[in-house]
Design a protein around this motif. Sequence first.
Motif, PDB file in Angstrom:
ATOM      1  N   SER A   4       0.864  -1.244   0.126  1.00  0.00           N
ATOM      2  CA  SER A   4       0.076  -0.049  -0.009  1.00  0.00           C
ATOM      3  C   SER A   4       0.821   1.300  -0.043  1.00  0.00           C
ATOM      4  O   SER A   4       1.934   1.319   0.628  1.00  0.00           O
ATOM      5  CB  SER A   4      -1.054   0.046   1.126  1.00  0.00           C
ATOM      6  OG  SER A   4      -1.752   1.008   1.526  1.00  0.00           O
ATOM      7  N   ASN A   5       0.201   2.328  -0.751  1.00  0.00           N
ATOM      8  CA  ASN A   5       0.887   3.533  -0.753  1.00  0.00           C
ATOM      9  C   ASN A   5       0.503   4.471   0.339  1.00  0.00           C
ATOM     10  O   ASN A   5       0.910   5.661   0.462  1.00  0.00           O
ATOM     11  CB  ASN A   5       1.092   4.227  -2.075  1.00  0.00           C
ATOM     12  CG  ASN A   5       1.974   3.311  -3.320  1.00  0.00           C
ATOM     13  OD1 ASN A   5       2.976   2.927  -2.712  1.00  0.00           O
ATOM     14  ND2 ASN A   5       1.744   3.457  -4.328  1.00  0.00           N
ATOM     15  N   ARG A   6      -0.482   4.175   0.826  1.00  0.00           N
ATOM     16  CA  ARG A   6      -1.126   4.867   1.952  1.00  0.00           C
ATOM     17  C   ARG A   6      -0.232   5.040   3.091  1.00  0.00           C
ATOM     18  O   ARG A   6       0.149   4.074   3.690  1.00  0.00           O
ATOM     19  CB  ARG A   6      -2.660   4.289   2.394  1.00  0.00           C
ATOM     20  CG  ARG A   6      -3.523   4.082   1.135  1.00  0.00           C
ATOM     21  CD  ARG A   6      -4.905   3.826   1.657  1.00  0.00           C
ATOM     22  NE  ARG A   6      -5.885   3.819   0.542  1.00  0.00           N
ATOM     23  CZ  ARG A   6      -7.004   3.124   0.673  1.00  0.00           C
ATOM     24  NH1 ARG A   6      -7.484   2.561   1.867  1.00  0.00           N
ATOM     25  NH2 ARG A   6      -7.993   3.208  -0.292  1.00  0.00           N
ATOM     26  N   PRO A   7      -0.384   6.126   3.803  1.00  0.00           N
ATOM     27  CA  PRO A   7       0.298   6.294   5.034  1.00  0.00           C
ATOM     28  C   PRO A   7      -0.575   5.586   6.133  1.00  0.00           C
ATOM     29  O   PRO A   7      -1.828   5.521   6.146  1.00  0.00           O
ATOM     30  CB  PRO A   7       0.233   7.908   5.306  1.00  0.00           C
ATOM     31  CG  PRO A   7      -0.934   8.417   4.479  1.00  0.00           C
ATOM     32  CD  PRO A   7      -1.169   7.295   3.332  1.00  0.00           C
ATOM     33  N   ASP A   8       0.465   5.269   7.247  1.00  0.00           N
ATOM     34  CA  ASP A   8      -0.320   4.453   8.233  1.00  0.00           C
ATOM     35  C   ASP A   8      -0.893   5.667   9.232  1.00  0.00           C
ATOM     36  O   ASP A   8       0.126   5.906  10.193  1.00  0.00           O
ATOM     37  CB  ASP A   8       0.712   3.416   8.877  1.00  0.00           C
ATOM     38  CG  ASP A   8      -0.090   2.845  10.003  1.00  0.00           C
ATOM     39  OD1 ASP A   8      -1.233   3.062  10.586  1.00  0.00           O
ATOM     40  OD2 ASP A   8       0.611   1.862  10.632  1.00  0.00           O
ATOM     41  N   HIS A   9      -2.099   5.974   9.228  1.00  0.00           N
ATOM     42  CA  HIS A   9      -2.484   7.113   9.852  1.00  0.00           C
ATOM     43  C   HIS A   9      -2.504   6.696  11.273  1.00  0.00           C
ATOM     44  O   HIS A   9      -2.041   7.705  12.274  1.00  0.00           O
ATOM     45  CB  HIS A   9      -4.055   7.670   9.585  1.00  0.00           C
ATOM     46  CG  HIS A   9      -3.950   8.176   8.215  1.00  0.00           C
ATOM     47  ND1 HIS A   9      -4.457   7.475   7.101  1.00  0.00           N
ATOM     48  CD2 HIS A   9      -3.791   9.443   7.936  1.00  0.00           C
ATOM     49  CE1 HIS A   9      -4.117   8.292   5.986  1.00  0.00           C
ATOM     50  NE2 HIS A   9      -3.830   9.423   6.430  1.00  0.00           N
ATOM     51  N   ARG A  10      -2.544   5.574  11.946  1.00  0.00           N
ATOM     52  CA  ARG A  10      -2.816   5.179  13.293  1.00  0.00           C
ATOM     53  C   ARG A  10      -1.114   5.638  13.796  1.00  0.00           C
ATOM     54  O   ARG A  10      -1.023   5.801  14.655  1.00  0.00           O
ATOM     55  CB  ARG A  10      -3.037   3.696  13.375  1.00  0.00           C
ATOM     56  CG  ARG A  10      -4.451   3.762  13.488  1.00  0.00           C
ATOM     57  CD  ARG A  10      -5.003   2.177  13.814  1.00  0.00           C
ATOM     58  NE  ARG A  10      -6.611   2.262  14.064  1.00  0.00           N
ATOM     59  CZ  ARG A  10      -7.299   1.946  13.188  1.00  0.00           C
ATOM     60  NH1 ARG A  10      -6.962   1.430  12.091  1.00  0.00           N
ATOM     61  NH2 ARG A  10      -8.782   1.753  13.414  1.00  0.00           N
ATOM     62  N   LEU A  12       1.206   7.360  12.487  1.00  0.00           N
ATOM     63  CA  LEU A  12       1.404   8.957  12.673  1.00  0.00           C
ATOM     64  C   LEU A  12       0.799   9.384  13.797  1.00  0.00           C
ATOM     65  O   LEU A  12       1.228  10.482  14.394  1.00  0.00           O
ATOM     66  CB  LEU A  12       0.851   9.568  11.116  1.00  0.00           C
ATOM     67  CG  LEU A  12       1.702   8.896   9.826  1.00  0.00           C
ATOM     68  CD1 LEU A  12       0.976   9.664   8.848  1.00  0.00           C
ATOM     69  CD2 LEU A  12       3.030   9.648   9.950  1.00  0.00           C
TER      70      LEU A  12
END
Length: 112
Positions: A4-10, A12
Amino acid sequence: MKPSNRPDHRALAEALRRRVLEGPGETAPALRQASAARAAGGPAAQAPYDHLARQIGEAAHRVTDAQVAAVLSATGSEKATFEIIAAAALGAGLLRFEQAMKVLDEVTDAPA
């Protein structure tokens, strides 16, 4: 499987929490943590931090000059007062973030 290219919001959010509430500052980490917890609906903090943190958590737009002045008087510096305000805002924001993530997880895990 493609990564995944999505940031890991948790992750962060956790890094931000650690930096603001546990990192170095003018105020003691315990005081910042208590202010954050209070803004998130937690137990009362010591006066005068309690009133300001609770107000930030409930309705930040209603914070008064007197509430800020009381904290400024107690801390003795604008930087320390800012740290308390930022910690409370973070506590309130992280509470809402976690609530939203819980709802998203429930929707994602729901059967089709």
